[in-house]
Each structure stands twice: as C-alpha cells, then as structure tokens.
Design a protein around this motif. Structure first.
Motif, PDB file in Angstrom:
ATOM      1  N   GLN A  77       0.837  -1.195   0.000  1.00 13.70           N
ATOM      2  CA  GLN A  77       0.000   0.000   0.000  1.00 13.70           C
ATOM      3  C   GLN A  77       0.875   1.249   0.000  1.00 13.70           C
ATOM      4  O   GLN A  77       1.913   1.302   0.649  1.00 13.70           O
ATOM      5  CB  GLN A  77      -0.899  -0.001   1.233  1.00 13.70           C
ATOM      6  N   GLN A  78       0.440   2.240  -0.759  1.00  9.92           N
ATOM      7  CA  GLN A  78       1.206   3.478  -0.831  1.00  9.92           C
ATOM      8  C   GLN A  78       0.836   4.419   0.308  1.00  9.92           C
ATOM      9  O   GLN A  78      -0.201   4.279   0.940  1.00  9.92           O
ATOM     10  CB  GLN A  78       0.963   4.146  -2.183  1.00  9.92           C
ATOM     11  N   ASN A  79       1.723   5.366   0.547  1.00 12.85           N
ATOM     12  CA  ASN A  79       1.499   6.457   1.500  1.00 12.85           C
ATOM     13  C   ASN A  79       1.527   6.040   2.962  1.00 12.85           C
ATOM     14  O   ASN A  79       1.191   6.843   3.828  1.00 12.85           O
ATOM     15  CB  ASN A  79       0.176   7.187   1.204  1.00 12.85           C
ATOM     16  N   ALA A  80       1.902   4.793   3.266  1.00 12.20           N
ATOM     17  CA  ALA A  80       2.019   4.395   4.669  1.00 12.20           C
ATOM     18  C   ALA A  80       3.348   4.914   5.211  1.00 12.20           C
ATOM     19  O   ALA A  80       4.411   4.566   4.710  1.00 12.20           O
ATOM     20  CB  ALA A  80       1.949   2.878   4.796  1.00 12.20           C
ATOM     21  N   PRO A  93       3.011   3.701  15.712  1.00 13.22           N
ATOM     22  CA  PRO A  93       2.434   2.878  14.647  1.00 13.22           C
ATOM     23  C   PRO A  93       2.484   3.592  13.301  1.00 13.22           C
ATOM     24  O   PRO A  93       2.509   4.825  13.238  1.00 13.22           O
ATOM     25  CB  PRO A  93       0.976   2.679  15.119  1.00 13.22           C
ATOM     26  N   ALA A  94       2.512   2.813  12.233  1.00 17.78           N
ATOM     27  CA  ALA A  94       2.508   3.391  10.893  1.00 17.78           C
ATOM     28  C   ALA A  94       1.215   4.157  10.658  1.00 17.78           C
ATOM     29  O   ALA A  94       0.136   3.727  11.089  1.00 17.78           O
ATOM     30  CB  ALA A  94       2.655   2.282   9.854  1.00 17.78           C
ATOM     31  N   PRO A 132       3.103  10.913   2.740  1.00 15.82           N
ATOM     32  CA  PRO A 132       4.037  10.895   3.867  1.00 15.82           C
ATOM     33  C   PRO A 132       4.514  12.275   4.304  1.00 15.82           C
ATOM     34  O   PRO A 132       4.643  12.539   5.492  1.00 15.82           O
ATOM     35  CB  PRO A 132       5.188  10.036   3.341  1.00 15.82           C
ATOM     36  N   VAL A 133       4.783  13.195   3.346  1.00 20.28           N
ATOM     37  CA  VAL A 133       5.275  14.511   3.740  1.00 20.28           C
ATOM     38  C   VAL A 133       4.258  15.222   4.626  1.00 20.28           C
ATOM     39  O   VAL A 133       4.625  15.916   5.596  1.00 20.28           O
ATOM     40  CB  VAL A 133       5.621  15.367   2.492  1.00 20.28           C
ATOM     41  N   VAL A 153      12.842   7.467   7.856  1.00 21.26           N
ATOM     42  CA  VAL A 153      11.455   7.432   7.369  1.00 21.26           C
ATOM     43  C   VAL A 153      11.363   6.447   6.209  1.00 21.26           C
ATOM     44  O   VAL A 153      12.061   6.578   5.204  1.00 21.26           O
ATOM     45  CB  VAL A 153      10.985   8.830   6.923  1.00 21.26           C
ATOM     46  N   LEU A 154      10.486   5.445   6.370  1.00 17.31           N
ATOM     47  CA  LEU A 154      10.252   4.453   5.326  1.00 17.31           C
ATOM     48  C   LEU A 154       8.773   4.419   4.969  1.00 17.31           C
ATOM     49  O   LEU A 154       7.930   4.925   5.715  1.00 17.31           O
ATOM     50  CB  LEU A 154      10.678   3.056   5.799  1.00 17.31           C
ATOM     51  N   GLN A 155       8.465   3.805   3.820  1.00 14.20           N
ATOM     52  CA  GLN A 155       7.090   3.453   3.470  1.00 14.20           C
ATOM     53  C   GLN A 155       6.910   1.948   3.661  1.00 14.20           C
ATOM     54  O   GLN A 155       7.860   1.231   3.981  1.00 14.20           O
ATOM     55  CB  GLN A 155       6.793   3.856   2.030  1.00 14.20           C
ATOM     56  N   ALA A 156       5.697   1.468   3.434  1.00 22.56           N
ATOM     57  CA  ALA A 156       5.386   0.067   3.742  1.00 22.56           C
ATOM     58  C   ALA A 156       6.277  -0.903   2.970  1.00 22.56           C
ATOM     59  O   ALA A 156       6.832  -1.840   3.546  1.00 22.56           O
ATOM     60  CB  ALA A 156       3.913  -0.216   3.453  1.00 22.56           C
TER      61      ALA A 156
END
Length: 484
Positions: A77-80, A93-94, A132-133, A153-156
């Motif tokens: 999933q994007q934007n996590a 939590p994410a 995310p930003v 900072v990472l994404q899923a």
C-alpha cells in the motif's frame, strides 16, 4: 530461469503469487488478512503496527508456498508512513491511508512553500492528506516528541523489504514508491531533503532509491529481493501497460493514469507526477466521485445494488433524454471545485423517469473520468487503449457507454492479483539481470492480462455528442473551472 514470487501487502491483506519466471504463469498463491483491531469509521485503522504486515505475510506464505522460489518482489500500500528511531524501531504505529487528521497539515504545507504551483514545480504534486510529507507535518505539530525521535522514514514496501533482508544497514526504495512521498521528484530523480525538514523540523535518513531492475539484496537464505514498489506501480506492471495505455480505476473515487516517457509539471496541481516501476512515468489525475455517484443514485431510486441500477439504465438511451448529472457529490478535485455539489440538468416532463436518471448517473460518472483523461491528453499523453479496473467495470451500463465517451478502445481485464503479479515480474527482472540473462533496461516479456475488448465503433459519434452535452452543462454551471 525458475520460479519467483510476488507479495502484495494491501491495506487489508497479503496476497502472494508464485510464478514461472519466464512466462509469468501463476503456479500457486497464498492469502491472509492482516490481524487488525480497532478500525476507525471507514472500516480501516489510521494507525497500524507494522508487525501486523509481517504476521500476515508469514501466514500467507505458509504450507511451503515459497519452496523453490529464487527471488521475491514486494508491492505494498502506498502512503504508509513508518517512522523509525536511530535503532530501527518504530517510533509510533505506521500512519496509513488518506488520514483525515492530516488535512490541515496539507494546507499548512502548501502555504509554507508558497502555494500549489511551488509544490508542483518542486516534486510534481501538491500535498494531500495521504502523503508521507503531510503526515510528517502532522506528527511534528501533534506528536513533537515522536517527531524528534524520528531518525529514519520508510514506506510500507521499504520496511517489508528491509525486514525480509534481516534489517541491514542499507535501506532502499524504488522510484515508484518514492514519487508518492511528496519529497522526491520524478522529474529530477532526486530527494528534496529541505521539504522533509520543512515538514518534520529536522533532517532524517531516507532510503536509497535503486533502479527498477536492481536487487535490494539477498536474504540470509540466499533469496534475491528486488527493489519493490507501490501497489499502483506494481498493478500497472502486472497488467503489462505501456505507451499509449491508460488505466481508469473505478472505486468510490476515480483515478486515471497513463504511461508517459517524461514527468509532467502541472501548475494547477491536477496531475500528480508519479514514476512507474520500469523507468517511465505515471501521471495520475484523480476524481472524487466515481462509484459513489452510482451508489447514491441507486439509494435515491430505492434500488438494492448497482446491478439493478445498471439494468435500469440500459432501458434508457444514450444522452438519457437530455438529463445531465454533474456528479460532484463530494465536491470535486478534477476540476478543482472542493466546496460544490452535484447538479442535475435537463429536467423535462419526458426525461423525468427512473431509467433516465440511472443512465445520467453512469454517463455523468464516465464523463467526469473522461475529463480527467482529457487533462492528460491536453499535456500530450497518448491514449489509445483504456484499461478499466474495479468491480463496476463489469456492469453492462459501464461497458456500453465507456468506449464512446472515452473515445478509445476499452479493455476490461479479468480479475487477478495484478499488484502481486507485477511484484513477481519485477523479481524475475532482477533475477535475470543478476544472472546476466536479462537487460536492466528491458523487463521480462510476460503474457499480458486477459481482457474483454470493447471498441467504440459506430457509437463513437453518439458518445461524443453525449460528452459535449455534459461539457456544455459543466461550463454553464461552473464557467472557467476546467482549464486544460
């Protein structure tokens, strides 16, 4: 070459497909829901412990599913947003999905950089609540202690790849995933650390953006892990779309994306300049009202489901006896009319029948998406085929009207786990490059999606007349709102 696996960690579940590396044929598959508690009103949590994704992955891969697999690709999933401290532990939590808490933060960021055009020029998109930003800005304002502790900072998909590799010092991502963050530019291929600092208040470590065919690394067991990517990019790669192709997704809201050789800078902010999983670009235009328009109309007419609405609409004729529905029920993003409402025009005695309203709902939804297609066409994007995705794509009323309203051949792919298949195709590419059998500039040729093909044919002129009727009402009601 052997067999590869694609793993898709969506908001609700993990799907895994194991494929023949040469042909893409699906050999076996696994599935497991995420172990999630306390969902919010939308049925999904805004905060998720990333460990839930790992638990789901482990369950989906059970029973020896990955036996003999040589490489794995990860779609997620994007934007996590997954904020980590200096030791690599989650600070909180994410934050997932289109988090409504971050809406004020989005407007805040737009103003902080000097407006929508400044953002579009900097990174090819204007901050939205999901990105995310924007979530970093929310965290800095609302949870300053967590913001201060955030070092990475990472994404899923970045986090999952890192976990599969045993949490190495090197952290990676791909250009597709990076392009949705709001602090990486698809046009320049580089991060904007100043925008991270603008949002969070300080610099952080960001994952290295590696090439589409590069491997992120190898697991302790010798499994090659490819770069990974976001779900949108993985699904496009799994569908096998290329230049001349667009994808129209029919969810509650709608989106239109197409493959293009370069990033598009859009002053209005209507186009989000994403990168794809191959080295090309995926400009995306979003509408707020797609299937929600149909559901609202079905409720108004007292119908139990969308199939009944479709059956009713098929009793009408193209143009719905002059009825035109501007489907801006939740306001609209394309065109930018955030505070407007829907409009029903063309009411005459002969048009005031349920079947004509049903038809107008389908035509209004599709004309709104055709407007989004025209935003891309107006910027030189070639659209010869439109892939229509989502359960509503199967409805006869959609299939009858879409080709002539879009002015293009429409493909309705058979349901499949295209994001997982795209992740597997990426794994095959990275494996082939590592073995010297594939070119890093040319992905493996897999059989494309099996699809129903719908041509506009003789209906094209009728459809374009219906479209012009819609445009006339839109211009009269909202003059100048839609500038290509």
């Amino acid at each position: 070459m052997g067999i590869v696996a694609g793993l898709d960690s969506s908001p609700d579940f993990t799907r895994i497909v194991v494929c023949d590396a040469d042909t893409g044929a699906v050999l076996r598959q696994g599935y497991a829901p995420h172990p999630v508690e306390n969902p919010d009103g939308a049925g999904r949590p805004s905060d998720v412990d990333p460990q839930a994704w790992l638990l789901s992955l482990g369950e989906a891969a059970g029973g020896g599913l990955l036996e003999g697999v040589q490489a794995i690709g990860v779609s997620a999933q994007q934007n996590a947003l997954v904020p980590l401290d200096a030791q690599g532990n989650a600070v909180r939590p994410a934050m997932v999905g289109g988090d409504k808490r971050a809406q004020v933060a989005a407007a805040d960021l737009v103003d902080a950089l000097g407006g929508r055009e400044a953002w579009a020029q900097a990174v090819g998109c204007v901050p939205q609540a999901a990105q995310p930003v924007t979530k970093l800005r929310w965290m800095a304002r609302t949870e300053p202690e967590n913001a201060q502790r955030t070092a990475v900072v990472l994404q899923a998909h970045d986090w999952l790849v890192w976990q599969l590799l045993g949490r190495p010092v090197r952290r990676t991502t791909d250009r597709g995933g990076a392009s949705g963050t709001g602090y990486w530019s698809a046009a320049t291929g580089g991060y904007r650390p100043d925008l991270v600092e603008l949002a969070l208040g300080h610099q952080v470590m960001l994952p290295e953006v590696i090439g589409p065919a590069e491997a992120a690394g190898t697991t302790p067991e010798g499994l090659l892990i490819s770069a990974g990517t976001g779900e949108t990019m993985a699904a496009a790669f799994g569908l096998g779309i290329g230049l001349g192709d667009a994808v129209v997704s029919l969810g509650a809201s709608g989106s239109v994306m197409a493959v293009h050789p370069e990033a598009l800078h859009d002053r209005s902010g209507m186009i989000t300049a994403l990168a794809d999983a191959t080295g090309m670009h995926l400009p995306v235009v979003t509408t707020l009202n797609a299937v929600r328009t149909l559901r609202g109309t079905a409720e108004l007419l007292g119908l139990p489901d969308l199939e009944s609405l479709s059956d009713l609409a098929m009793k009408s004729t193209p143009g719905a006896h002059g009825l035109v529905l501007l489907p801006y029920l939740e306001g609209e993003r394309t065109p930018s009319l955030p505070h407007t409402a829907g409009t029903l025009a063309g009411l005459r005695r002969e048009s005031m029948k349920p079947e004509h309203l049903a038809r107008a709902a389908f035509e209004g939804m599709l004309c709104g998406l055709a407007d989004a297609l025209d935003v891309l066409r107006g910027r030189g994007v070639d659209v010869r085929r439109v892939f229509l995705l989502g359960p509503a794509a199967e409805l006869p009323a959609v299939q009858a009207a879409a080709p002539s309203l879009f002015g293009a051949q429409v493909m309705v792919p058979q349901p499949a786990d295209y994001a997982a298949i795209g992740a597997a195709r990426q794994a095959s590419w990275a494996l082939g490059v590592s073995q010297g059998t594939l070119d890093p500039r040319t992905p493996p040729v897999w059989q494309g999606a099996a699809a129903q093909v719908l041509d506009p044919g003789e209906e094209l002129a009728v459809g374009q007349a219906v479209r012009q009727q819609f445009v006339s009402v839109r211009e009269q009601t909202h003059p100048g709102a839609f500038r290509l």
